[in-house]
Design an enzyme around this catalytic site. Structure first.
Site, PDB file in Angstrom:
ATOM      1  CD  GLU A 148      30.169  44.000  31.514  1.00 24.85           C
ATOM      2  OE1 GLU A 148      29.714  43.280  30.764  1.00 24.85           O
ATOM      3  OE2 GLU A 148      30.659  45.027  31.537  1.00 24.85           O
ATOM      4  CD  GLU A 305      35.008  44.320  32.754  1.00 20.90           C
ATOM      5  OE1 GLU A 305      34.758  44.282  31.572  1.00 20.90           O
ATOM      6  OE2 GLU A 305      34.578  43.516  33.530  1.00 20.90           O
TER       7      GLU A 305
HETATM    8  C1  GLA Z   1      32.695  42.932  29.784  1.00 19.47           C
HETATM    9  C2  GLA Z   1      32.717  41.632  30.804  1.00 19.47           C
HETATM   10  C3  GLA Z   1      34.290  41.246  30.794  1.00 19.47           C
HETATM   11  C4  GLA Z   1      34.637  40.850  29.334  1.00 19.47           C
HETATM   12  C5  GLA Z   1      34.511  42.016  28.654  1.00 19.47           C
HETATM   13  C6  GLA Z   1      35.336  42.093  27.341  1.00 19.47           C
HETATM   14  O1  GLA Z   1      32.996  43.851  30.286  1.00 19.47           O
HETATM   15  O2  GLA Z   1      32.458  42.253  32.055  1.00 19.47           O
HETATM   16  O3  GLA Z   1      33.855  39.704  31.471  1.00 19.47           O
HETATM   17  O4  GLA Z   1      33.775  39.829  28.498  1.00 19.47           O
HETATM   18  O5  GLA Z   1      33.473  42.718  28.482  1.00 19.47           O
HETATM   19  O6  GLA Z   1      35.326  43.379  26.796  1.00 19.47           O
END
Ligand code: GLA
Ligand code: ZN
Length: 667
Positions: A148, A305
């Site tokens: 991210e 995710e």
């Molecule tokens: C992001 C991050 C994860 C986690 C999630 C929590 O997507 O990549 O490591 O922190 O948020 O929602």
């Protein structure tokens, strides 16, 4: 080369948080849940390199072997997303600085300035070490690079960034005269005579120079992309050939997904819709799925995710109602994803995300409603392998560029604009009636679409204007809205009536506009009916266009609100205002029908439908009922076989509350 031939299912796996005894239980439960892919070790830098240059890979060796023995493939993280405390101690110049000039302090994650040479060097060194060690490991299917980018720090105002910005501008504009011209610095006495005069657009007395702000956003996107490229280079220089990606952030506007896609083997998204948003929640999800797929020009992409239930980072964190882990997972399949993954496999016992749901909750697995749903999805996905390689196709494109988003949101406009809010009604009008769409960059080849919609395409270049004209000339249909084609790509107005470069195409000319005060609406007269409209009213003159609707109220009553112009073999519609949503839906449906573009199904409003097509004419229709009540679907003549229960299906069908259906269509 990326070969996807099934649906991947799993999540972030952070074994460094757990004992090896738990790892063994994890393996058993992963098999039970149908997990076949994990993103491994994303935040494990401090464990892998506890002191500068001292590597500890033994634990990672062991868990990789264990995963391999249990048939779980791995997207191995380069583990660079969060530099360890020793790094921040040794490199205080890498600490990011906020717009008010105050430096952030270590103690959280993603703690680095995007232009820090020390971070770039340390992160690419670790990525290289990882690739050297695991480039041939049979468990490692892909590289999950960093994590991210830009999620927390997508702007930095430190002295290093100031200096690097000056160099970037010098490279881009060559001379200060060009810069002064492009930035329009004659206004407010902002002319520079030396590159060193340029500061970052920090907090200042009044509006910042809009062109400077725009370049700063470009520059920060470029700076973060450089970090990504450095890691890629480090991986490839070892000879490691596994495909790679980085996961993009739901909602983030700062990074140009189209540009980033050029460096990835597959695009990837982290999806965090807010369950508290009611009906809008799944539509927000659809938006990000469509965007992620469009970055990769329609190829299957990864949902890397989502959460099984609550997150822990909103003011109030709503859980996902029973059944909706599943519906939102099938949404991913409907829109073209080839993986469904969660953050994270096991909910943490300590740390800042311990109240974030996982595939295994704190409660444990026995009797857990979350784990039961997780298992159900995994078991079902085993029957859906064929979807993995199939692609979602669209005949409608929404013109979209990040530069346009950045420019639109800069202040000092006729009204403050939020790019997602202004786009949403036009996007929703399509997906609410299951008309598939892509987002398409205005520089791209537009010829594969039949209908293009351009909501607030505020900035336009001469080449882009020509691109749109050729599209319509050749028989395409364009629907463009107010506040489009107003400036060039550097915040300079195209003079001579808006949208100057597109007046011939649209057959109109705009002199003024009236953005509405909050709550204000107007009415349009269209087909002898009065229809509400909101947000904005262009005051336009037609040249060659015919008027479809006129305003009813206010001093501009009687003036055109919607128009249509024939151009070459095609048609260009223009909307000077935002029509009422129900009316807009119908209008867009009619416009699409003119080009032979239809809804996939006719259905109740909570139904989402997606079509994926593969080799030899095979295609699969995915239906999702996002509501807790039954819903009707008319397949409009399609027939097929339900892949989940092998039933033949024809014509009208009823979906259970939160029900899903995956239909292999008859050819
Ligand atoms: C992001 C991050 C994860 C986690 C999630 C929590 O997507 O990549 O490591 O922190 O948020 O929602
Ligand atoms: Zn910086």
């Amino acid at each position: 080369m990326l070969n996807i031939n099934k649906i991947y299912y799993g999540g972030d796996y952070n074994p460094e948080q757990w004992t090896e005894e738990i790892w063994r239980e994890d393996m058993r439960l992963m098999r039970e849940a149908g997990v076949n892919l994990v993103s491994l070790g994303i935040f494990s830098w401090a464990k892998l390199e506890p002191k500068p240059g001292l590597y500890q890979f033994d634990w990672l060796d062991r868990i990789l072997d264990l995963l391999h023995a249990n048939g779980v493939q791995v997207a191995l993280a380069t583990a660079t997303a969060s530099p360890p405390p020793w790094f921040s101690r040794l490199h205080p110049e890498s600490w990011p600085v906020a717009a008010d000039g105050i430096s952030y302090k270590p103690g959280s994650r993603q703690f680095y300035c995007p232009n820090s040479a020390a971070y770039r060097e340390a992160s690419s060194r670790l990525a290289g070490e990882m690739a050297r060690r695991y480039g041939q490991h049979p468990a490692v299917w892909m590289w999950h690079v960093n994590n991210e980018y830009g999620c927390h720090v997508h702007e930095c105002y430190c002295p290093v960034c100031t200096k690097t910005f000056q160099e970037w501008l010098r490279e881009r504009y060559k001379s200060v005269d060009v810069l002064n011209d492009v930035w329009g610095t004659a206004f407010w006495s902002l002319g520079i005579s030396d590159w060193a005069d340029v500061q970052l657009p920090n907090r200042t007395t009044s509006y910042r120079n809009p062109a400077q702000v725009l370049d700063f956003r470009r520059f920060m996107n470029h700076s973060l992309l450089n970090l990504f490229k450095a890691e890629i280079e480090a991986i490839r220089s070892t000879g490691a050939t596994q495909p790679l990606f980085t996961n993009s952030v739901f909602g983030l506007k700062a990074l140009d997904g189209f540009e980033w896609a050029k460096y990835q083997d597959v695009t990837a998204i982290d999806m965090y819709i807010d369950p508290a948003h009611g009906d809008q929640a799944w539509k927000d999800g659809a938006f990000w799925h469509d965007l992620t797929r469009s970055w990769g020009r329609g190829k299957p992409y990864l949902l890397v995710e989502q959460t099984t239930s609550q997150v822990n980072w909103r003011a109030v964190n709503s859980l996902k109602a029973p059944g909706t882990i599943r519906t939102l997972s099938y949404q991913a399949l409907a829109r073209g994803a080839s993986s469904v993954m969660f953050f994270q496999w096991r909910a943490s016992k300590s740390g800042a995300e311990k109240y974030h749901a996982g595939m295994i909750p704190h409660y444990g697995v026995d009797g857990s409603r979350i784990f039961a749903e997780v298992k159900q999805i995994g078991a079902e996905f085993a029957h859906l392998e064929r979807l993995g390689s199939q692609q979602a196709h669209a005949q409608v494109g929404i013109l979209f560029s990040y530069e346009n988003v950045w420019a639109l949101e800069i202040d000092s406009k006729p009204a403050q604009l939020d790019a997602w809010n202004v786009l949403r009604p036009w996007y929703n009008a399509l997906i609410e009636q299951n008309i598939p769409l892509d987002f398409i960059h205005p520089n791209d080849d537009l010829s594969r679409y039949k209908v293009l919609i351009a909501p607030l395409l505020y900035q336009i270049s001469e080449a882009q204007a020509e691109n749109l004209k050729s599209f319509v000339q050749a028989g395409g249909l364009l629907l463009m809205t107010y506040f489009s084609g107003v400036t060039d790509l550097n915040e300079r107005i195209w003079l001579g009536g808006y949208p100057a470069l597109l007046q011939n195409l649209l057959g109109i000319k705009v002199e003024e506009w009236q953005p509405f005060q909050p709550g204000k609406t107007n009415q349009m007269l269209v087909d002898d009916k009065s229809i509400s409209c909101s947000h904005w009213a262009d005051l336009l003159y037609t040249t060659t266009a015919e008027t479809i609707a006129t305003y009813i109220e206010d001093f501009y009553a009687g003036r055109p609100a919607l128009t249509r112009n024939r151009y070459g073999a095609g048609t260009a519609y223009y909307a000077g205002t935002l029509p009422d949503q129900a009316w807009l839906r119908n209008w867009i449906k009619k416009i699409c029908a003119e080009q032979g573009v239809e809804s996939l199904v006719e259905a109740d409003p909570d139904i989402e439908a997606g079509l994926r097509a593969g080799a030899y004419g095979s295609s699969t229709l995915v239906l999702v009922n996002h509501a807790n009540r039954t819903a009707q679907v008319d397949l409009m003549g399609k027939r097929g076989r339900s892949l989940l229960d092998e039933r033949p299906v024809t014509n009208n069908l009823t979906l259970d509350p939160y029900g899903v259906m995956v239909l292999e269509l008859e050819q």
